[in-house]
Every structure is written in C-alpha cells, then in structure tokens.
Write a protein that holds these residues in place. Structure first.
Motif, PDB file in Angstrom:
ATOM      1  N   LEU A 155      22.687 117.773  74.762  1.00  0.00           N
ATOM      2  CA  LEU A 155      22.112 117.994  76.083  1.00  0.00           C
ATOM      3  C   LEU A 155      20.729 118.625  75.965  1.00  0.00           C
ATOM      4  CD1 LEU A 155      25.271 119.362  77.934  1.00  0.00           C
ATOM      5  CD2 LEU A 155      24.318 117.053  78.036  1.00  0.00           C
ATOM      6  N   ASP A 159      16.487 118.133  82.381  1.00  0.00           N
ATOM      7  CA  ASP A 159      16.599 116.699  82.598  1.00  0.00           C
ATOM      8  C   ASP A 159      15.220 116.056  82.468  1.00  0.00           C
ATOM      9  OD1 ASP A 159      19.178 115.356  83.391  1.00  0.00           O
ATOM     10  OD2 ASP A 159      19.332 117.179  84.607  1.00  0.00           O
ATOM     11  N   SER A 171      22.147 113.897  87.093  1.00  0.00           N
ATOM     12  CA  SER A 171      21.685 114.441  85.823  1.00  0.00           C
ATOM     13  C   SER A 171      22.129 113.541  84.669  1.00  0.00           C
ATOM     14  CB  SER A 171      22.252 115.847  85.624  1.00  0.00           C
ATOM     15  OG  SER A 171      22.014 116.307  84.310  1.00  0.00           O
ATOM     16  N   SER A 173      23.220 114.651  82.079  1.00  0.00           N
ATOM     17  CA  SER A 173      24.387 115.296  81.488  1.00  0.00           C
ATOM     18  C   SER A 173      25.681 114.611  81.919  1.00  0.00           C
ATOM     19  CB  SER A 173      24.438 116.779  81.876  1.00  0.00           C
ATOM     20  OG  SER A 173      24.634 116.929  83.272  1.00  0.00           O
ATOM     21  N   TRP A 174      25.658 113.978  83.110  1.00  0.00           N
ATOM     22  CA  TRP A 174      26.877 113.315  83.561  1.00  0.00           C
ATOM     23  C   TRP A 174      27.203 112.087  82.703  1.00  0.00           C
ATOM     24  CZ3 TRP A 174      30.710 115.273  85.884  1.00  0.00           C
ATOM     25  CH2 TRP A 174      31.743 114.461  86.364  1.00  0.00           C
ATOM     26  N   VAL A 176      27.564 112.120  79.633  1.00  0.00           N
ATOM     27  CA  VAL A 176      28.559 112.565  78.658  1.00  0.00           C
ATOM     28  C   VAL A 176      29.966 112.330  79.204  1.00  0.00           C
ATOM     29  CG1 VAL A 176      29.516 114.554  77.436  1.00  0.00           C
ATOM     30  CG2 VAL A 176      27.029 114.265  77.627  1.00  0.00           C
ATOM     31  N   VAL A 432      29.418 120.552  80.122  1.00  0.00           N
ATOM     32  CA  VAL A 432      28.424 120.001  81.049  1.00  0.00           C
ATOM     33  C   VAL A 432      28.181 120.947  82.223  1.00  0.00           C
ATOM     34  CG1 VAL A 432      28.042 118.149  82.744  1.00  0.00           C
ATOM     35  CG2 VAL A 432      28.787 117.587  80.417  1.00  0.00           C
ATOM     36  N   GLU A 433      29.259 121.472  82.808  1.00  0.00           N
ATOM     37  CA  GLU A 433      29.054 122.343  83.967  1.00  0.00           C
ATOM     38  C   GLU A 433      28.383 123.653  83.562  1.00  0.00           C
ATOM     39  OE1 GLU A 433      31.455 123.345  87.961  1.00  0.00           O
ATOM     40  OE2 GLU A 433      32.406 124.148  86.149  1.00  0.00           O
ATOM     41  N   TRP A 435      26.319 124.098  81.090  1.00  0.00           N
ATOM     42  CA  TRP A 435      24.910 123.746  80.871  1.00  0.00           C
ATOM     43  C   TRP A 435      24.181 123.632  82.203  1.00  0.00           C
ATOM     44  CZ3 TRP A 435      22.364 119.384  82.649  1.00  0.00           C
ATOM     45  CH2 TRP A 435      21.112 119.119  82.101  1.00  0.00           C
TER      46      TRP A 435
END
Length: 614
Positions: A155, A159, A171, A173-174, A176, A432-433, A435
């Motif tokens: 990550l 972004d 994002s 990150s989603w 992942v 993820v959350e 982060w």
C-alpha cells in the motif's frame, strides 16, 4: 466396538493429537474438522486419507484445497451429472491430514431415478466430448489468466493523484480486498471446472472395464488397462521436453557438462558454464523456450504452498536432463515406448474381440472407443489445474504474504499460510482499514502470537504420517473417483484392514504397470529425495507425481501407498512399461530401504524376499 476391534479402523474421536499439537482444530474452518455435533454421522462412515494430494499435514491457508476440491467433486457428482450410485465425497481434516468419505446411493429405486438423469446429462457430454473439451480448455486458460492479472502490491503512502483527476471515487487499497476475493473465487471456479469432465471420464473407463470383466471373467485389470494405453496426452509433454533437451545436449557436444549433476547441484553454475560457449548458448535458447509453459509444473501435486515448480527450482528439470544424458551416453534408448505399447494394445484388442459374438463385438468397440476418447482428459486435466492454475494461485498467495510483511502486520512472508482463508480476509480488511484511517493495524500482535503458536502445532502435526483410514469399512465402494483415482475398492479396504497389523511378507494392491521385477527398495517420501534413487532400485513412495517421470528411467519398478488404475502413477508406469503396484496402503510403512522385493504388476502383489542388509 473398541479401538482394537479389527472389524473397523479407529474413529476420529479416538485419534490422539501428537505432542505439541493440542488445539490444532482451531486452525481450520469449523466444517473441516470433526465435532461432537457431527460425531454420530462421522463414526457411521468410512474415511480414507487423501495423501495423494496432501502428503503431509496441511497448513491452515492450504486447506482451501480441501474445500474447493470436494465442493467441485460433490456438485458435479450429486447435482449436475447425477451419478446413479454415488453422491460426493465428504471431507475432514484430522491431525492436519485430509480425509475423505464416499457417499454411496444404495436404494435401487433411487439409483434408477438418478440413472435417468445421468443418461441424459452424461450422454450429452459423451456425444459432444471433443467440442466440449475444447471449450473446457478455453475456460481454464481464461481462469488462469484472470488470476495472473491480479496484483497485491504494498500500500502506498497516498493514493495516486489519478484517483482524484479521474474522479474514481475509490481508493487503490480496495484492490487488495477485491483481488483477494477474485483470487479465491477463481480458485474455486477452477475446481468446479476440474470435475466437469473427470467423473465422466472415470465412468467411461469403468463401463468398459465392467463389460470386459463380464465378457471375459478371467481377464486381468492390467489387460483391460493396456487396451486403452498408448494414447498421446499433454501430461507427458514436460518429460518429453527433458528428453528432447538431453538429445540436443548430445548433438551439441555438451553431454560432459551434465556429468554428475544431481538435485543438490547448483543450477546457476551449470547454466553459467553453458552460457560461456557458443553451443551452450544454442542449448540455453531451447531450454528457455521449453520453460514456458512446460516448466510451470510442480515436483509434487501442487496442493501446498511449499512445493517447488520446475521453473522455480531449475535443479529439478536439470537433474532429469542429466539422467537422460547419462543414459544416452551409455547407449540406451530414452524414448517412451509408445509404438510397443500400441502394438501390444492392438494385439490384445484383437485377441479379446475375436472371442465375442457380432453384437458383443459391436458393443465392445463402442465402449472401447468411449474409454479411449475420455482417457486423455483423465491425465491432461492435471496440467491445466494442479500445475498451471495452482502455480499462479500459490504465486499470488506468496505476494499476499509479502503485502502483510510490507504493512508491518507479519514478520515473515510464509506467516500468511498459518491463517485460513476466512481469517486472511479479516486480516486484509484490518490492514486496509487501518491504513485508510492512518493508525497501526489492530490485530498485528494478536495474530503474530497466534501464528507463532501455529508454527509449533504444524511442526508437530507434520512429524507424524497419516493413518490410512478411519471408521467402518463399507459393504461396497461404488464411488468412481475413489475407485479409479485412489484405488479404494471394497476388496482393497478389507486388505488394508487386515494388513494394518503387519507381519505378512506380502502387500497387495492394484496392478499399476505391466510385468514382474525384483530389486532393492528405495523408500522416498518427497521429490526432494529423488536424488537418492539408484539405478535398478524399486521406488516406494506414498504416491508418485507425473513430474517424477525422469526417475522412472532409473527405477525398475514402483510401489505406492495410494492410487487406482487411473491414478497418475499407474498411467505413467503403463506408458513407460514399468512394473508397478499401486494402492497398497502401507508400502512406505512396511517396506524399508535396502530390502529386496518382487513387484508383480500383473497380480498387484509385492513380496518381501530379503530384509535390508541380508
């Protein structure tokens, strides 16, 4: 009954966890482990170890295979093609090992009802086999490529600006989470495809087998199998590439470069030496061309994260090439004896067909043609599923392990395999959350402690071998998958039960490859031991993978714990003309390196002649 009652095997609740493995059940999804709630049902049935696919205790994440395999097998047998005499195979993990139980249909009325569905549905596939198989290959390659495109990169701090300038509204990150779900979905889909054809393939062969046994009461299992042998299938292509490269090495005067190369030798040193000569560069170009896709091939069965592919460990294919080079230098023929097999096949077909009436001969021809039509899938599907698809799946799982390390959630890349797939989903959301919010992950310390605990448990579980079976032997084994792939027949189960106490100088199994041979035993439990195999020895293993083919040029016979007439070991041994007995149940426990034995591939009997050192 008691645990010492020889009319049955122990029950799950009588199984003792090895020292250091207390609490092993907590590592796996609840539906994979025995429980008080399901005990009565579990104790009423027969379970056998699937050490063909999981030869050692299975890590929590790796248990996804047990979920996917038996979901695919069950739905295709029970709900899609409606096999008349069997449903799916139930599955449990016991002390880290995978056990399966065929679910039989015994009511004649229900068998007849299911048979009407089967005839319609299976008949459609048999009538359109080649076309549908072609479409199957396209589906498989698409699923493999879909997995290959998934990315699990660390990550970023922020972004990318494109998230703003393109107004994406989500994002990176989603990705992942989404890609993890896609990876799992594709893996399960691959295994649904796997069984789309497999039991139909077994069914086609079994129908021919049953016809032969009824028409020719004295016919051997080996003769029936020989009438279907000698068919070119994709599964032999990787080994054919090794043979071709060995021949090329001789043609380019490079044979001496391979002298003494073994599995413990340094692949880079050999490749660097070859790169230093003009002929070596020509050879290396051919070697590189062969690697993709033919070296995307596991040295075992590809069901656990810690197995090497040929591409990942080039010492494996180079050892096979070196062995073939040595045989060529000794003046031996290294070609697969396809012509001889086909000649023998055609002779047997003619001899048995001549004994039939005109109507019987017509039926014989139809069933033989069906068996030969479906046979390639029985062996070829492994290239697409267990090797190509699994190679990509485990590559992506290792990338997930790297992602967790980069996020500071775990310490080692292989920590990820100590989480089952549901736990990993939770962990990835935590990463993820956390982060996204800008705080440390909430579960890092909790999970690291649990992973450390599980490392000790896995070591304890893998220190022991799997008992071959649990529960009450069935009156009749009817599941085609159990019979043809695993060699678990009604007779074999009774022989296992009687053999469990040991003391006999004979082991019985299924005739896997033609002929009889005597030799010294070499017990090998994994592909890492193949370098120990010496010319003229009898290879004894839990199961031999197709990728062990180069070792068959060294061994004079093969004996396995598990496997049926359509197992990979039996198919490969028949195609190489190697005497073999598969499905003995106890070969690796009863036989010792150094013993001298006789392997009778016609009757399925292994006889101990002398003890080690005599």
């Amino acid at each position: 009954m008691t645990a010492n009652d020889h009319s049955r095997f122990p029950f799950f609740n009588e199984a003792q966890a090895p020292d250091g493995a207390a609490g092993w059940e907590s590592m796996y999804p609840y539906f994979l482990v025995p429980s008080e709630e399901t005990r009565e049902e579990e104790n009423s049935r027969f379970w056998f170890a699937d050490t063909m696919h999981w030869s050692r205790g299975v890590h929590p994440f790796d248990s996804i295979g047990a979920e996917a395999v038996y979901l695919g097998a069950g739905q295709n047998s029970t709900r899609i093609f409606v096999l008349p005499t069997s449903l799916g195979l139930d599955v449990r993990v016991v002390n880290g090992y995978v056990y399966i139980s065929p679910i039989a249909v015994t009511d004649p009325e229900e068998i007849g009802r299911r048979a009407s569905f089967f005839q319609e549905r299976a008949g459609y596939y048999y009538a359109n086999w080649d076309e549908l198989y072609g479409r199957w290959k396209e589906k498989m390659l698409a699923a493999i490529e879909s997995m290959r495109t998934l990315k699990f990169t660390p990550l970023p701090e922020l972004d990318p600006v494109e998230v703003v300038t393109e107004a994406r509204g989500r994002s990176v990150s989603w990705d992942v989470i989404e890609n993890y779900h896609r990876l799992i979905d594709e893996f399960f889909l691959v295994w649904q495809y796997h069984f789309e054809f497999l039991n139909l393939g077994y069914g086609g062969y079994i129908t021919f087998f049953q016809f032969c046994r009824q028409a020719f009461p004295q016919i051997s299992e080996q003769d029936v199998a020989r009438m279907v042998a000698g068919v070119d299938v994709l599964a032999f292509r990787p080994d054919d590439e090794l043979r071709r490269l060995a021949v090329l090495a001789g043609e380019l005067d490079l044979a001496d470069r391979f002298a003494g190369f073994t599995a413990t030798s340094a692949a880079d040193a050999l490749l660097d030496a070859l790169a230093g000569t003009e002929n070596g560069q020509v050879w290396l170009k051919a070697f590189e061309k062969a690697k993709d896709p033919w070296f995307n091939y596991f040295a075992e069965y590809g069901f656990t994260h810690d197995q090497d592919t040929w591409a990942g460990n080039l010492s494996i294919p180079l050892t096979g090439i070196a062995r073939y080079v040595a045989k060529l230098q000794a003046g031996e023929d290294i070609s697969r004896p396809v012509a001889r097999l086909r000649e023998e096949r055609d002779r047997l077909v003619a001899e048995y067909r001549a004994l039939l009436t005109e109507e019987e001969a017509r039926q014989f021809d139809e069933l033989l043609n069906l068996a030969r039509t479906v046979f390639p899938y029985i062996e070829e599907h492994n290239i697409y599923v267990e090797h190509w698809a699994h190679a990509v799946f485990w590559e992506k799982a290792w990338e997930l392990g790297g992602l967790l390390v980069s996020a500071g959630f775990t310490r080692e890349r292989d920590d990820v395999f100590y989480l089952n797939r549901f736990e990993l989903d939770t962990v990835l959301f935590d990463v993820v959350e956390s982060w996204a919010i800008g705080v440390p992950a909430r579960g890092s310390k909790r999970w690291q402690a649990e992973i450390d605990r599980r490392r000790g448990i896995m070591a304890a579980l893998q220190s022991q071998v799997a008992p071959p079976a649990y529960g009450i032997p069935p009156e009749q084994v009817t599941d085609p998958f159990a019979v043809m792939n695993y060699g678990v027949t009604t007779e074999r189960v009774q022989e296992w039960l009687g053999a469990a106490s040991g003391g006999d100088a004979r082991l019985t199994g299924i005739p896997g490859g033609p002929g009889t041979v005597e030799g010294v035993v070499r017990v090998l439990r994994t592909e890492n031991d193949l370098g120990l195999l010496q010319p003229g020895e009898i290879l004894v293993a839990p199961i031999t993978a197709p990728s062990w083919a180069a070792a068959f040029s060294v061994a004079v016979g093969v004996v396995t714990d598990i496997g049926g007439m359509m197992s990979h070991a039996a198919i490969v041994c028949r195609e190489y003309g190697l005497p073999a007995v598969v499905g003995t149940g106890f070969a690796t426990a009863r036989l010792k390196t150094g013993q001298r034995v006789r392997v009778d591939g016609e009757t399925g009997v292994v006889t101990i002649l002398t003890e080690a050192g005599e």
